[in-house]
Design a protein around this motif. Structure first.
Motif, short mmCIF file in Angstrom:
data_model
loop_
_atom_site.label_atom_id
_atom_site.label_comp_id
_atom_site.label_asym_id
_atom_site.label_seq_id
_atom_site.Cartn_x
_atom_site.Cartn_y
_atom_site.Cartn_z
N LEU A 20 1.21 -1.03 0.05
CA LEU A 20 -0.44 -0.43 -0.05
C LEU A 20 1.40 1.64 -0.13
CD1 LEU A 20 -2.64 -1.23 2.57
CD2 LEU A 20 -3.03 -0.82 0.24
N SER A 21 2.26 0.87 1.08
CA SER A 21 2.61 2.44 0.87
C SER A 21 3.75 2.34 -0.71
CB SER A 21 4.32 2.29 1.89
OG SER A 21 4.94 3.26 1.75
N LYS A 22 4.07 1.52 -1.29
CA LYS A 22 4.22 1.60 -2.12
C LYS A 22 3.57 1.93 -3.26
CE LYS A 22 8.89 0.67 -1.63
NZ LYS A 22 10.22 1.88 -2.08
N GLY A 23 2.17 1.85 -3.95
CA GLY A 23 1.57 2.13 -4.54
C GLY A 23 0.81 3.64 -4.20
N GLY A 24 1.08 4.37 -2.69
CA GLY A 24 0.93 5.90 -2.69
C GLY A 24 0.27 5.99 -1.45
N PHE A 25 0.08 5.50 -0.37
CA PHE A 25 0.13 5.45 0.70
C PHE A 25 0.94 5.69 1.40
CE2 PHE A 25 -4.30 4.20 -1.48
CZ PHE A 25 -5.16 4.78 -0.71
N ALA A 26 1.91 6.16 1.60
CA ALA A 26 3.34 7.30 1.96
C ALA A 26 3.23 7.23 3.05
CB ALA A 26 3.93 8.19 1.75
N GLY A 27 4.27 6.55 4.06
CA GLY A 27 3.91 6.21 5.34
C GLY A 27 3.49 4.78 5.80
N MET A 28 3.26 4.01 5.70
CA MET A 28 2.63 2.94 5.92
C MET A 28 3.53 1.47 6.73
SD MET A 28 -1.79 2.36 4.70
CE MET A 28 -2.87 2.80 4.63
N GLY A 29 4.43 1.68 4.89
CA GLY A 29 5.64 1.06 5.08
C GLY A 29 6.39 0.99 6.04
N ALA A 30 6.84 1.75 6.93
CA ALA A 30 7.74 2.17 8.09
C ALA A 30 6.66 1.24 9.08
CB ALA A 30 7.26 3.65 8.41
N VAL A 55 11.20 -5.16 -5.65
CA VAL A 55 10.11 -5.49 -6.92
C VAL A 55 8.77 -4.72 -6.97
CG1 VAL A 55 8.29 -7.28 -7.19
CG2 VAL A 55 10.65 -8.28 -7.15
N GLN A 56 8.73 -4.20 -5.63
CA GLN A 56 7.10 -3.13 -6.05
C GLN A 56 7.77 -2.20 -5.99
OE1 GLN A 56 6.36 -3.75 -1.22
NE2 GLN A 56 5.07 -4.82 -1.09
N ASP A 57 8.08 -2.07 -5.96
CA ASP A 57 9.14 -0.37 -6.31
C ASP A 57 8.98 0.13 -8.43
OD1 ASP A 57 10.48 0.25 -4.21
OD2 ASP A 57 11.71 -0.18 -4.65
N VAL A 58 8.68 -0.85 -8.76
CA VAL A 58 9.20 -1.42 -10.63
C VAL A 58 7.07 -0.87 -10.46
CG1 VAL A 58 8.29 -3.15 -12.11
CG2 VAL A 58 10.36 -3.13 -10.81
N ALA A 63 3.17 3.18 -12.88
CA ALA A 63 1.95 3.42 -12.29
C ALA A 63 2.28 5.28 -12.35
CB ALA A 63 1.81 2.83 -11.79
N PHE A 64 3.49 5.81 -11.31
CA PHE A 64 3.57 7.11 -11.67
C PHE A 64 4.89 7.93 -11.92
CE2 PHE A 64 1.24 5.33 -8.13
CZ PHE A 64 -0.13 6.33 -8.21
N ARG A 65 5.40 6.99 -13.44
CA ARG A 65 6.52 7.22 -14.05
C ARG A 65 6.33 8.86 -14.88
NH1 ARG A 65 4.16 3.88 -17.26
NH2 ARG A 65 3.81 3.82 -19.24
N ARG A 66 5.47 9.25 -15.15
CA ARG A 66 5.13 10.90 -15.75
C ARG A 66 4.84 11.47 -14.68
NH1 ARG A 66 2.66 6.76 -19.04
NH2 ARG A 66 3.49 6.58 -21.11
N ALA A 173 8.45 7.54 -5.17
CA ALA A 173 9.18 5.95 -5.83
C ALA A 173 10.46 5.50 -6.47
CB ALA A 173 7.55 5.59 -6.99
N ILE A 174 10.04 7.00 -7.04
CA ILE A 174 11.71 6.67 -8.10
C ILE A 174 12.46 6.96 -6.97
CG2 ILE A 174 12.96 7.84 -9.07
CD1 ILE A 174 10.50 8.19 -11.09
N PHE A 175 12.23 7.91 -5.45
CA PHE A 175 13.77 7.94 -4.70
C PHE A 175 13.63 6.68 -3.81
CE2 PHE A 175 14.64 8.72 -0.35
CZ PHE A 175 15.89 10.09 -0.58
N PHE A 176 12.71 5.92 -3.73
CA PHE A 176 12.73 4.83 -2.59
C PHE A 176 13.51 3.20 -3.64
CE2 PHE A 176 11.26 7.52 0.00
CZ PHE A 176 11.81 7.16 1.32
#
Length: 248
Positions: A20-30, A55-58, A63-66, A173-176
């Motif tokens: 969920l964090s990698k999908g956009g909900f920043a903070g959950m992954g911590a 793998v999740q980073d891919v 999804a948000f590369r643009r 996403a790109i930073f991490f």
């Protein structure tokens, strides 16, 4: 590879939070490493989760590369590389618990402050100079190397810039994604990519991919205002969890 149900009862929710964090909900992954530490030692927990993160980073990057802020990445990534190197060289003398406590305290203070500002009216954007971003990158790289907890230091500089939602998600996403690849040689040198750890990562991979895709789908259906408020609340909750684990 762990065979007990208690391990997977903690590992599967931890991987879902990462997705969920990698999908956009920043903070959950911590929350993932502290959760998995309840079932195994901190270094092994981080090593199991690193291939999953890559793998999740891919999914998140595709999804948000643009929608990326290259100014933010230009200032934070060099600092992050330095922070990862510091985290590796000082791993023997700096405990993950101490780092978790410090990051958790900063996360609680920052999340509480931003919520207080929002209650007083529309929050104003804050554009600190680039060198502050480099310092945040060092902190994010260091804490990410120790415990995959680089989110709060990175967000301390990026969130006040009030980037559009998709730009924030894409930049994060790109930073991490870059940070996680830079961490690979350090974990190889530490001897943590054992066959047992890699097989455990592989067993959890389907959950990782599915939860990341779900995160991408959900984040695009959450209004931007609620999105930022959710991040601040999550920072407080994650910070409380990190402080509790660190002190305990």
């Amino acid at each position: 590879m762990p065979a007990d149900l208690a391990f997977y009862a903690l590992a599967i929710p931890a991987v879902v939070l990462l997705g969920l964090s990698k999908g956009g909900f920043a903070g959950m992954g911590a929350l993932s490493v502290p959760m998995l530490v309840l079932a195994t030692d901190p270094l092994r927990a981080a090593a199991i989760l690193l291939p999953i993160l890559i793998v999740q980073d891919v999914v998140g990057v595709w999804a948000f590369r643009r929608t990326v802020d290259w100014y933010v990445l230009g200032w934070t990534l060099p600092g992050a590389v330095l922070g990862i190197a510091l985290g590796y060289f000082f791993a023997a003398s700096v405990t993950p618990e101490a780092v978790m406590t410090a990051v958790g305290g900063i996360s609680i203070l920052f999340g509480g402050y931003r919520l207080w500002v929002e209650r007083r009216g529309v929050p104003k954007a804050s554009h600190a100079p680039g060198w502050v971003g480099s310092a945040a990158g060092v902190a994010a790289g260091f804490t990410s190397q120790i415990a995959h907890a680089g989110g709060p230091p990175f967000q301390l500089w990026v969130i006040p810039r009030m980037l559009p939602r998709d730009v924030l998600v894409g930049t994060t996403a790109i930073f991490f994604a870059v940070v996680n690849w830079v961490k690979v040689p350090a974990y190889v040198a530490l001897g943590q990519f054992t066959p047992a750890n890699l097989w455990t990562s592989a067993a959890l991979m389907p959950v990782a991919i599915g939860s990341t895709v779900a995160g991408v789908w959900l984040v695009r259906r959450v209004p931007a205002e609620r999105f930022y408020t959710a991040i601040y609340v999550l920072m407080i909750l994650v910070g409380a969890k990190l402080v509790w684990d660190g002190l305990a």
